[in-house]
Design a protein around this motif. Structure first.
Motif, PDB file in Angstrom:
ATOM      1  N   ALA A 156      19.391  20.004  74.893  1.00 45.13           N
ATOM      2  CA  ALA A 156      20.274  20.951  75.580  1.00 45.13           C
ATOM      3  C   ALA A 156      21.710  20.792  75.096  1.00 45.13           C
ATOM      4  O   ALA A 156      22.433  21.780  74.897  1.00 45.13           O
ATOM      5  N   MET A 157      22.142  19.540  74.910  1.00 47.37           N
ATOM      6  CA  MET A 157      23.487  19.295  74.417  1.00 47.37           C
ATOM      7  C   MET A 157      23.674  19.839  73.016  1.00 47.37           C
ATOM      8  O   MET A 157      24.695  20.472  72.710  1.00 47.37           O
ATOM      9  N   LEU A 158      22.689  19.609  72.139  1.00 47.12           N
ATOM     10  CA  LEU A 158      22.794  20.094  70.763  1.00 47.12           C
ATOM     11  C   LEU A 158      22.895  21.618  70.716  1.00 47.12           C
ATOM     12  O   LEU A 158      23.666  22.172  69.928  1.00 47.12           O
ATOM     13  N   LYS A 159      22.139  22.281  71.560  1.00 48.30           N
ATOM     14  CA  LYS A 159      22.200  23.748  71.609  1.00 48.30           C
ATOM     15  C   LYS A 159      23.591  24.211  72.000  1.00 48.30           C
ATOM     16  O   LYS A 159      24.158  25.126  71.391  1.00 48.30           O
ATOM     17  N   ASP A 160      24.158  23.577  73.025  1.00 50.52           N
ATOM     18  CA  ASP A 160      25.505  23.937  73.462  1.00 50.52           C
ATOM     19  C   ASP A 160      26.527  23.584  72.385  1.00 50.52           C
ATOM     20  O   ASP A 160      27.431  24.378  72.080  1.00 50.52           O
ATOM     21  N   MET A 161      26.396  22.406  71.808  1.00 49.84           N
ATOM     22  CA  MET A 161      27.341  21.971  70.775  1.00 49.84           C
ATOM     23  C   MET A 161      27.307  22.894  69.563  1.00 49.84           C
ATOM     24  O   MET A 161      28.355  23.277  69.026  1.00 49.84           O
ATOM     25  N   ASP A 162      26.121  23.279  69.139  1.00 46.16           N
ATOM     26  CA  ASP A 162      26.013  24.174  67.984  1.00 46.16           C
ATOM     27  C   ASP A 162      26.700  25.509  68.256  1.00 46.16           C
ATOM     28  O   ASP A 162      27.280  26.125  67.353  1.00 46.16           O
ATOM     29  N   GLN A 209      29.347  25.881  69.843  1.00 44.65           N
ATOM     30  CA  GLN A 209      30.788  25.650  69.751  1.00 44.65           C
ATOM     31  C   GLN A 209      31.267  25.543  68.304  1.00 44.65           C
ATOM     32  O   GLN A 209      32.469  25.583  68.042  1.00 44.65           O
ATOM     33  N   ARG A 210      30.353  25.372  67.392  1.00 45.20           N
ATOM     34  CA  ARG A 210      30.640  25.306  65.955  1.00 45.20           C
ATOM     35  C   ARG A 210      31.754  24.310  65.625  1.00 45.20           C
ATOM     36  O   ARG A 210      32.801  24.658  65.072  1.00 45.20           O
ATOM     37  N   PRO A 211      31.557  23.039  65.966  1.00 42.62           N
ATOM     38  CA  PRO A 211      32.572  22.035  65.657  1.00 42.62           C
ATOM     39  C   PRO A 211      32.688  21.798  64.151  1.00 42.62           C
ATOM     40  O   PRO A 211      31.736  22.019  63.401  1.00 42.62           O
ATOM     41  N   ASP A 212      33.856  21.333  63.737  1.00 44.60           N
ATOM     42  CA  ASP A 212      34.067  21.014  62.325  1.00 44.60           C
ATOM     43  C   ASP A 212      33.525  19.639  61.972  1.00 44.60           C
ATOM     44  O   ASP A 212      33.227  19.363  60.806  1.00 44.60           O
ATOM     45  N   ALA A 213      33.414  18.767  62.964  1.00 46.48           N
ATOM     46  CA  ALA A 213      32.892  17.422  62.741  1.00 46.48           C
ATOM     47  C   ALA A 213      32.214  16.947  64.018  1.00 46.48           C
ATOM     48  O   ALA A 213      32.560  17.388  65.118  1.00 46.48           O
ATOM     49  N   VAL A 214      31.236  16.054  63.855  1.00 48.24           N
ATOM     50  CA  VAL A 214      30.469  15.537  64.993  1.00 48.24           C
ATOM     51  C   VAL A 214      30.321  14.027  64.836  1.00 48.24           C
ATOM     52  O   VAL A 214      30.011  13.539  63.733  1.00 48.24           O
ATOM     53  N   TYR A 215      30.525  13.294  65.931  1.00 45.65           N
ATOM     54  CA  TYR A 215      30.349  11.844  65.929  1.00 45.65           C
ATOM     55  C   TYR A 215      29.596  11.421  67.185  1.00 45.65           C
ATOM     56  O   TYR A 215      29.795  11.991  68.263  1.00 45.65           O
ATOM     57  N   CYS A 216      28.753  10.393  67.028  1.00 40.17           N
ATOM     58  CA  CYS A 216      28.026   9.815  68.157  1.00 40.17           C
ATOM     59  C   CYS A 216      28.484   8.374  68.327  1.00 40.17           C
ATOM     60  O   CYS A 216      28.527   7.615  67.350  1.00 40.17           O
ATOM     61  N   LEU A 217      28.792   7.993  69.567  1.00 39.39           N
ATOM     62  CA  LEU A 217      29.335   6.665  69.824  1.00 39.39           C
ATOM     63  C   LEU A 217      28.285   5.668  70.314  1.00 39.39           C
ATOM     64  O   LEU A 217      28.623   4.639  70.894  1.00 39.39           O
ATOM     65  N   GLY A 244      27.567  10.960  89.374  1.00 36.28           N
ATOM     66  CA  GLY A 244      27.093  11.831  90.438  1.00 36.28           C
ATOM     67  C   GLY A 244      26.721  13.234  89.995  1.00 36.28           C
ATOM     68  O   GLY A 244      26.212  14.022  90.793  1.00 36.28           O
ATOM     69  N   ASP A 245      26.954  13.561  88.737  1.00 35.52           N
ATOM     70  CA  ASP A 245      26.618  14.876  88.181  1.00 35.52           C
ATOM     71  C   ASP A 245      25.508  14.678  87.167  1.00 35.52           C
ATOM     72  O   ASP A 245      25.730  14.063  86.120  1.00 35.52           O
ATOM     73  N   PRO A 246      24.281  15.168  87.423  1.00 32.93           N
ATOM     74  CA  PRO A 246      23.150  14.899  86.537  1.00 32.93           C
ATOM     75  C   PRO A 246      23.210  15.629  85.202  1.00 32.93           C
ATOM     76  O   PRO A 246      22.420  15.336  84.294  1.00 32.93           O
ATOM     77  N   ARG A 247      24.123  16.564  85.054  1.00 33.71           N
ATOM     78  CA  ARG A 247      24.245  17.279  83.782  1.00 33.71           C
ATOM     79  C   ARG A 247      24.768  16.349  82.695  1.00 33.71           C
ATOM     80  O   ARG A 247      25.606  15.482  82.941  1.00 33.71           O
ATOM     81  N   GLY A 248      24.283  16.549  81.458  1.00 32.39           N
ATOM     82  CA  GLY A 248      24.813  15.793  80.340  1.00 32.39           C
ATOM     83  C   GLY A 248      26.277  16.134  80.108  1.00 32.39           C
ATOM     84  O   GLY A 248      26.736  17.221  80.441  1.00 32.39           O
ATOM     85  N   CYS A 249      27.005  15.178  79.526  1.00 35.76           N
ATOM     86  CA  CYS A 249      28.438  15.383  79.299  1.00 35.76           C
ATOM     87  C   CYS A 249      28.800  14.970  77.880  1.00 35.76           C
ATOM     88  O   CYS A 249      28.371  13.906  77.403  1.00 35.76           O
ATOM     89  N   TYR A 250      29.570  15.813  77.208  1.00 35.32           N
ATOM     90  CA  TYR A 250      30.153  15.441  75.918  1.00 35.32           C
ATOM     91  C   TYR A 250      31.544  16.042  75.823  1.00 35.32           C
ATOM     92  O   TYR A 250      31.999  16.746  76.724  1.00 35.32           O
ATOM     93  N   VAL A 251      32.252  15.743  74.730  1.00 30.51           N
ATOM     94  CA  VAL A 251      33.666  16.105  74.602  1.00 30.51           C
ATOM     95  C   VAL A 251      33.910  16.903  73.333  1.00 30.51           C
ATOM     96  O   VAL A 251      33.343  16.598  72.274  1.00 30.51           O
ATOM     97  N   MET A 252      34.749  17.922  73.454  1.00 27.49           N
ATOM     98  CA  MET A 252      35.272  18.649  72.306  1.00 27.49           C
ATOM     99  C   MET A 252      36.767  18.371  72.221  1.00 27.49           C
ATOM    100  O   MET A 252      37.509  18.625  73.173  1.00 27.49           O
ATOM    101  N   VAL A 253      37.204  17.838  71.097  1.00 26.87           N
ATOM    102  CA  VAL A 253      38.614  17.532  70.867  1.00 26.87           C
ATOM    103  C   VAL A 253      39.152  18.481  69.802  1.00 26.87           C
ATOM    104  O   VAL A 253      38.518  18.672  68.758  1.00 26.87           O
ATOM    105  N   THR A 254      40.315  19.055  70.062  1.00 25.15           N
ATOM    106  CA  THR A 254      40.943  19.958  69.098  1.00 25.15           C
ATOM    107  C   THR A 254      42.217  19.321  68.553  1.00 25.15           C
ATOM    108  O   THR A 254      43.119  18.959  69.319  1.00 25.15           O
ATOM    109  N   ILE A 255      42.263  19.166  67.248  1.00 17.97           N
ATOM    110  CA  ILE A 255      43.453  18.684  66.546  1.00 17.97           C
ATOM    111  C   ILE A 255      44.035  19.871  65.785  1.00 17.97           C
ATOM    112  O   ILE A 255      43.362  20.466  64.946  1.00 17.97           O
ATOM    113  N   ASP A 256      45.289  20.242  66.111  1.00 19.12           N
ATOM    114  CA  ASP A 256      45.914  21.371  65.429  1.00 19.12           C
ATOM    115  C   ASP A 256      47.376  21.060  65.149  1.00 19.12           C
ATOM    116  O   ASP A 256      47.831  19.920  65.327  1.00 19.12           O
TER     117      ASP A 256
END
Length: 244
Positions: free
Chosen positions: A18-24, A26-34, A186-198
């Protein structure tokens, strides 16, 4: 530049997909997993395979590190218990986890200013150290100074936040990504971050770093049921439902 950052999947394939579908979208320029691809769920190989297929730069989490000390045999795949999740991992994926790095650093130079983004699983000092929203400010600043970090991104606690600390006329940022597969806020939804550098990004003011937390719904009950149908403890399933 738009950077997608995520952490703590913990082999929860439905949440990851589900996260990958949402992330795709958003069309990020780079992706990292911690880190923390594995543990607590029954789909470590499917998660690792997709990370490797996409070529996503990934850190080693403390659960990924556990694989180094677990010996698997034929009986391991049928014995119930918490370690069952690690025994599922194929040998090629074990080798992949063993060789993951501890940190990633990105250096940006914009508008005659240099600033560094540092990624760590727990902290820059320890893979399993919690950097919480209320961790002592002086301790956090000293750790960031050691790592030469202006912007520090971490996981491990499964509790997302964006903390801004002013020091020496500049602003440091600490961001916890939350968790894709095992939230504890307390929120069962997955969470990730989009950072914008401009061109407006600077450490001279507090509000120029754009950090967006994205929450992604998935079929929590189906994911929990698959745990309950496995040799893993049922408490792992309930923790998905309750997000704690």
């Amino acid at each position: 530049m738009r950077i997608a950052l995520f952490s703590d999947i913990h082999a929860n394939l439905l949440a990851f997909q589900a996260m990958l579908k949402d992330m795709d979208s958003q069309r990020p320029d780079a992706v990292y997993c911690l880190g923390d691809l594995v543990g607590y769920h029954i789909y470590p190989n499917e998660v690792i395979d997709e990370i490797r297929r996409r070529g996503i730069p990934t850190l080693k989490g403390n659960h990924d590190e556990k694989v180094e000390n677990i010996i698997t045999n034929a009986e391991s795949h049928i014995e119930p218990g918490k370690k069952y999740a690690y025994h599922l991992i194929r040998e090629d994926n074990r080798e992949y986890l063993r060789t993951l790095p501890a940190h990633i650093k990105l250096e940006f130079k914009m508008n005659n200013e240099k600033f560094n983004l540092v990624f760590a699983h727990g902290s820059t000092r320890h893979i399993d150290e919690y950097v919480l929203v209320d961790t002592d400010e002086n301790y956090v600043l000293q750790m960031m100074k050691e790592a030469d970090a202006d912007l520090l991104f971490v996981g491990h606690s499964h509790k997302p936040y964006h903390r801004i600390i002013q020091t020496d006329g500049r602003f440091k940022h600490v961001v916890n990504l939350g968790s894709i597969g095992k939230p504890k806020d307390g929120d069962p939804r997955g969470c990730y971050v989009m950072v914008t550098i401009d061109n407006d990004t600077t450490t001279l003011t507090s509000n120029r770093l754009k950090v967006a937390f994205r929450r992604v719904e998935y079929d929590v009950e189906a994911s929990a049921k698959s745990i309950e149908d496995s040799p893993l403890p049922n408490e792992f399933a309930q923790s998905l439902r309750e997000a704690k």
